[in-house]
Scaffold this active site. Structure first.
Site, PDB file in Angstrom:
ATOM      1  CG  HIS A   1      -0.241  -2.767  -8.619  1.00  0.00           C
ATOM      2  ND1 HIS A   1      -0.104  -4.028  -9.158  1.00  0.00           N
ATOM      3  CD2 HIS A   1       0.557  -2.747  -7.528  1.00  0.00           C
ATOM      4  CE1 HIS A   1       0.718  -4.743  -8.433  1.00  0.00           C
ATOM      5  NE2 HIS A   1       1.134  -3.998  -7.428  1.00  0.00           N
TER       6      HIS A   1
ATOM      7  CG  HIS B   1       5.632  -1.683   3.004  1.00  0.00           C
ATOM      8  ND1 HIS B   1       6.076  -2.810   3.660  1.00  0.00           N
ATOM      9  CD2 HIS B   1       5.692  -1.981   1.688  1.00  0.00           C
ATOM     10  CE1 HIS B   1       6.379  -3.741   2.780  1.00  0.00           C
ATOM     11  NE2 HIS B   1       6.158  -3.267   1.568  1.00  0.00           N
TER      12      HIS B   1
ATOM     13  CG  ASP C   1      13.261  -7.233  -6.388  1.00  0.00           C
ATOM     14  OD1 ASP C   1      13.910  -7.776  -7.291  1.00  0.00           O
ATOM     15  OD2 ASP C   1      12.388  -6.375  -6.579  1.00  0.00           O
TER      16      ASP C   1
END
Length: 408
Positions: free
Chosen positions: A17, A104, A341
């Site tokens: 980002h 993650h 996704d």
């Protein structure tokens, strides 16, 4: 580190980002025609929001060449590649202030660096792969023009749905090997899932849509074939060609496995069945009757098609509440937002192709430099022992005659 390659070196930059992502490519030969239009097709194949099977994040991923190219020709100096992030939503990740997201890189980045990017996956995000894909397109253009190399990847499984590789359970058959030799990107891109097997592709798409509907995710595999690879690529012992390919592929986000040629199934075959016997090709050169080695023997390319498979795990970001611990160790419920996704393999296809191109490009330049350096030496003062050199037809005939007493 963020740099890959020895002579063809690619350094990527950027987080999921931040303002932009991209790469610096060092070592591209001068004098090759190059423009953004050479790179954009692969970036477009990788971009998000291209179908119902992918994340809805809307990014055009338009690449801009910043340096290293003038009048449409490479200068031989570093090529700067830039793609701006336009659809950032860092506010979607406020929950990561309190929770390390399951599977993650939030927790491991904190352990390693003592801090982390405040939104998205930071450097572990698939946005990082944009620089790889753009750089890979440069390598691919050179390899195609200089050697006729073609690299094609496709989705070979989603969940438990696999493409047929054999009529039996014990090995890849010749029909599949021939398919790999003939498959094209045009065939791969005929459907959104990027699977060239029309009988299997609809079931794969349906499996991904089921995962999406359930706010879940699913994994899969991507198979890649490198055609017309030059022989002699690979640097034994630690930089064998398959070792560098494995390094490249397992550096892609979400990868969990790599196999080349017969892969793990080959461990179940007897050596008498697994060995690739040599045959004389139509052009008089040696080739192999089968290709269970996957185009590489002793860590060096042998001229056959190089083929391998890469496993991708189910995406870690899912739109379900997950019971997990906060950073303070207390249990809580994590409600994940953000766009993701349901399965990464359709968009992973051009990333796998790009990393394959970077490996072959680097290996080509290394081998070319070795040949160039060797060519500057004077001729040997005496012939090599017969056991060290490629035997002539006459020498082979004489040896056979001596061994058989003239009876063949």
């Amino acid at each position: 580190m963020s740099t890959f390659g020895q002579l063809f070196r690619v350094t990527t930059y950027g987080e999921s980002h931040c303002a932009s992502v991209g790469a610096i490519v060092d070592g591209c030969p001068p004098g090759m025609e190059l423009s953004a239009s050479d790179l954009q097709p692969q970036l477009t194949r990788r971009r998000p929001g291209q179908s119902a099977l992918t994340t809805p994040r809307n990014e055009a991923d338009e690449v801009a060449l910043q340096s290293g190219v003038e009048a449409g020709v490479t200068l031989g100096t570093p090529i700067g590649l830039l793609v701006r992030n336009k659809d950032q939503r860092p506010h979607d990740y406020s929950e990561t202030d309190w929770y390390p997201r399951p599977s993650h890189a939030d927790w491991t980045y904190l352990l390693k660096y003592g801090l982390k990017a405040s939104s998205g996956g930071g450097r572990s995000s698939a946005r990082e792969s944009i620089g790889r894909v753009a750089a890979g397109a440069i390598a691919e253009k050179y390899l195609k023009q200089a050697y006729g190399v073609e690299i094609v990847a496709f989705v070979s499984s989603v969940g438990k749905i696999h493409v047929p590789t054999s009529k039996t359970d014990d090995e890849v058959d010749e029909e599949y090997i021939n398919f790999l030799h003939d498959v094209t990107r045009e065939k791969v891109d005929e459907n959104a899932i990027r699977c060239p097997f029309k009988d299997v592709a609809p079931a794969m798409e349906e499996r991904i849509l089921q995962a999406k509907e359930a706010h879940d995710s699913i994994g899969g595999t991507v198979t890649c074939v490198i055609k017309n690879s030059p022989v002699g690529l690979g640097e034994p012992v630690f930089d064998k060609l398959e070792a560098v390919l494995a390094h490249a592929m397992l550096s892609i986000p979400a990868t969990k496995g790599f196999e080349i040629g017969s892969g793990f199934a080959g461990t179940e075959l007897a050596g008498s069945k697994h060995n690739d016997a040599f045959v004389k090709r139509a052009d008089g050169t040696l080739g192999t009757k089968t290709n269970r080695s996957g185009g590489i023997q002793g860590g060096i390319s042998n001229g056959e098609d190089i083929y391998f498979k890469v496993a991708f795990k189910s995406p870690a970001t899912i739109s379900q509440d997950q019971v997990t611990a906060r950073y303070d160790g207390e249990e809580g419920s994590l409600a994940t937002r953000g766009r993701h996704d349901p399965c990464v393999v359709p968009r992973a296809v051009p990333i796998v192709e790009a990393m394959a191109a970077l490996v072959i490009m680097d290996a080509v330049l290394i081998q070319a430099s070795r040949k160039a350096a060797s060519s500057l030496l004077p001729p040997l003062s005496k012939p090599l022992p017969a056991s060290m050199a490629l035997p002539t037809k006459e020498a082979i005939a004489k040896s056979v005659e001596e061994l058989t007493g003239g009876k063949q």
